[in-house]
Design an enzyme around this catalytic site. Structure first.
Site, PDB file in Angstrom:
ATOM      1  N   GLY A 144       0.823  -1.194   0.000  1.00 29.65           N
ATOM      2  CA  GLY A 144       0.000   0.000   0.000  1.00 29.65           C
ATOM      3  C   GLY A 144       0.861   1.249   0.000  1.00 29.65           C
ATOM      4  O   GLY A 144       2.056   1.212  -0.311  1.00 29.65           O
ATOM      5  N   HIS A 170       2.038   3.166   2.421  1.00 30.98           N
ATOM      6  CA  HIS A 170       3.180   3.150   3.345  1.00 30.98           C
ATOM      7  C   HIS A 170       4.319   2.310   2.785  1.00 30.98           C
ATOM      8  O   HIS A 170       5.499   2.628   2.987  1.00 30.98           O
ATOM      9  CB  HIS A 170       2.735   2.588   4.702  1.00 30.98           C
ATOM     10  CG  HIS A 170       3.714   2.840   5.812  1.00 30.98           C
ATOM     11  ND1 HIS A 170       4.491   1.843   6.362  1.00 30.98           N
ATOM     12  CD2 HIS A 170       4.037   3.978   6.483  1.00 30.98           C
ATOM     13  CE1 HIS A 170       5.235   2.346   7.328  1.00 30.98           C
ATOM     14  NE2 HIS A 170       4.985   3.643   7.423  1.00 30.98           N
ATOM     15  N   CYS A 171       3.977   1.259   2.049  1.00 31.91           N
ATOM     16  CA  CYS A 171       4.983   0.322   1.535  1.00 31.91           C
ATOM     17  C   CYS A 171       5.853   0.917   0.441  1.00 31.91           C
ATOM     18  O   CYS A 171       6.931   0.396   0.162  1.00 31.91           O
ATOM     19  CB  CYS A 171       4.297  -0.925   0.985  1.00 31.91           C
ATOM     20  SG  CYS A 171       3.186  -1.740   2.139  1.00 31.91           S
ATOM     21  N   ILE A 172       5.405   1.988  -0.195  1.00 34.90           N
ATOM     22  CA  ILE A 172       6.164   2.540  -1.321  1.00 34.90           C
ATOM     23  C   ILE A 172       6.835   3.867  -0.967  1.00 34.90           C
ATOM     24  O   ILE A 172       7.439   4.500  -1.826  1.00 34.90           O
ATOM     25  CB  ILE A 172       5.287   2.692  -2.586  1.00 34.90           C
ATOM     26  CG1 ILE A 172       4.203   3.750  -2.408  1.00 34.90           C
ATOM     27  CG2 ILE A 172       4.664   1.356  -2.956  1.00 34.90           C
ATOM     28  CD1 ILE A 172       3.409   4.035  -3.696  1.00 34.90           C
TER      29      ILE A 172
END
Length: 339
Positions: free
Chosen positions: A325, A327-329
């Protein structure tokens, strides 16, 4: 002593990585959709702070066309595009910037993953940021930790203690390494992550779609209201566990529940759509949207939690289809001397 500031502390900038052709986005249309989604997040973050995007060699021109003129671009060989996980975890002693370069092995040496290039991105970004690089032998990713800035860190048993990442490491050994690198003193271990995170492109249990600190003593936690979804009981157990925990300062945790979107499946598989996977930047909250009736309610929860920040929602369905999502990128670089 170096420590990882909380995400709400002031940032110098945000780092991201540009999607390139790989097994995650293995067709032209899918890659184009991913680039649109990553660009939308970058533009949202850029409203609040500088953004540097690492692109594969020869991909800067196409990235520039989607990102606009005010996102900095640098070129480096990449395997995938999840900067939270492949990039460094920045820490500071209040005067100097350093970065923890965790060992990266493709989220537990998954069969589809390639990490020859991505395993070098942490040190590369650290150098570009002018940080001291602290190399760790622990296999870990940025999405697998969340700190309150006052000594507490959230972890997940199926990640740091999983045999795919750290065979032979004991809980005590993992905690000692985490605390030494992040400046934390207490680890709260969740048993596992959301069900959808154990699918083909999942991380096997990252904490950053399950629970996150909003401020010291306050945690936002994912809940699944629909009993048909396998996360329904799992989330009830995690919320109960968090409410029974205390942080490093001895405070009982206040848990703010954030219901999952109403969507239960995509392409026949249980989804792990989660509003918890948000990103805090200077004066802003970049929050996942899913074209769902619960998007508005989630935005209201985060606006109440962060009244001095502007909440911006970005459609994250394409990002979640790839295994993560917002936050992950994204990966924050703290402003040295602050937070």
């Amino acid at each position: 002593m170096f420590r990882m500031p909380p995400e709400w502390a002031p940032h110098e900038r945000t780092w991201m990585a540009w999607p390139g052709p790989n097994l995650t986005f293995d067709d032209e249309a899918g890659l184009a959709q991913a680039r649109e989604a990553w660009a939308a997040v970058a533009r949202a973050v850029r409203r609040f702070e500088p953004v540097t995007m690492v692109t594969g060699p020869g991909q800067s021109a196409e990235a520039r066309a989607l990102l606009g003129p005010d996102v900095e671009l640098v070129e480096r060989d990449l395997d995938d595009a999840w900067m939270r996980d492949i990039g460094p975890t920045f820490v500071t002693d209040g005067e100097r910037l350093a970065a923890v370069d965790w060992t990266f092995n493709g989220w537990g040496a998954q069969s589809w993953a390639r990490w020859g290039h991505d395993s070098k991105i942490g040190a590369y970004v650290s150098d570009l940021a002018g940080a001291q690089t602290h190399t760790s032998e622990l296999v870990n990713e940025g999405g697998a930790i969340h700190v309150d800035g006052e000594g507490t860190v959230l972890l997940t048993e199926t990640v740091q203690l999983g045999p795919e990442r750290n065979p032979g490491w004991t809980r005590a050994q993992v905690e000692a390494e985490i605390h030494a690198r992040l400046g934390t003193t207490k680890a709260i271990w969740l048993p596992r992550g959301l069900s959808g995170d154990y699918g083909e492109f999942g991380t096997r249990g990252h904490v950053d779609i399950v629970a996150a600190f909003a401020r010291p003593g306050v945690v936002v936690a994912h809940t699944q209201p629909d009993p048909a979804h396998p996360d329904h009981e799992l989330c009830k157990g995690i919320v109960a566990q968090l409410r029974a925990e205390t942080d490093a300062k001895g405070r009982p945790l206040e848990v703010v529940e954030v219901p999952a979107p109403t969507t239960l499946k995509a392409d026949g598989e249980w989804v792990d759509y989660s509003y918890i996977n948000h990103y805090l930047c200077n004066g802003g909250v970049v929050l996942c949207a899913f074209g769902d009736p619960r998007d508005k309610g989630a935005a209201a929860v985060f606006q109440e939690l962060f009244p001095d920040r502007t909440v911006v929602q970005v459609d994250a369905r394409t990002i979640f289809a790839g295994g993560g999502g917002i936050h992950c990128i994204t990966q924050q670089q703290p402003l040295v001397g602050q937070g």
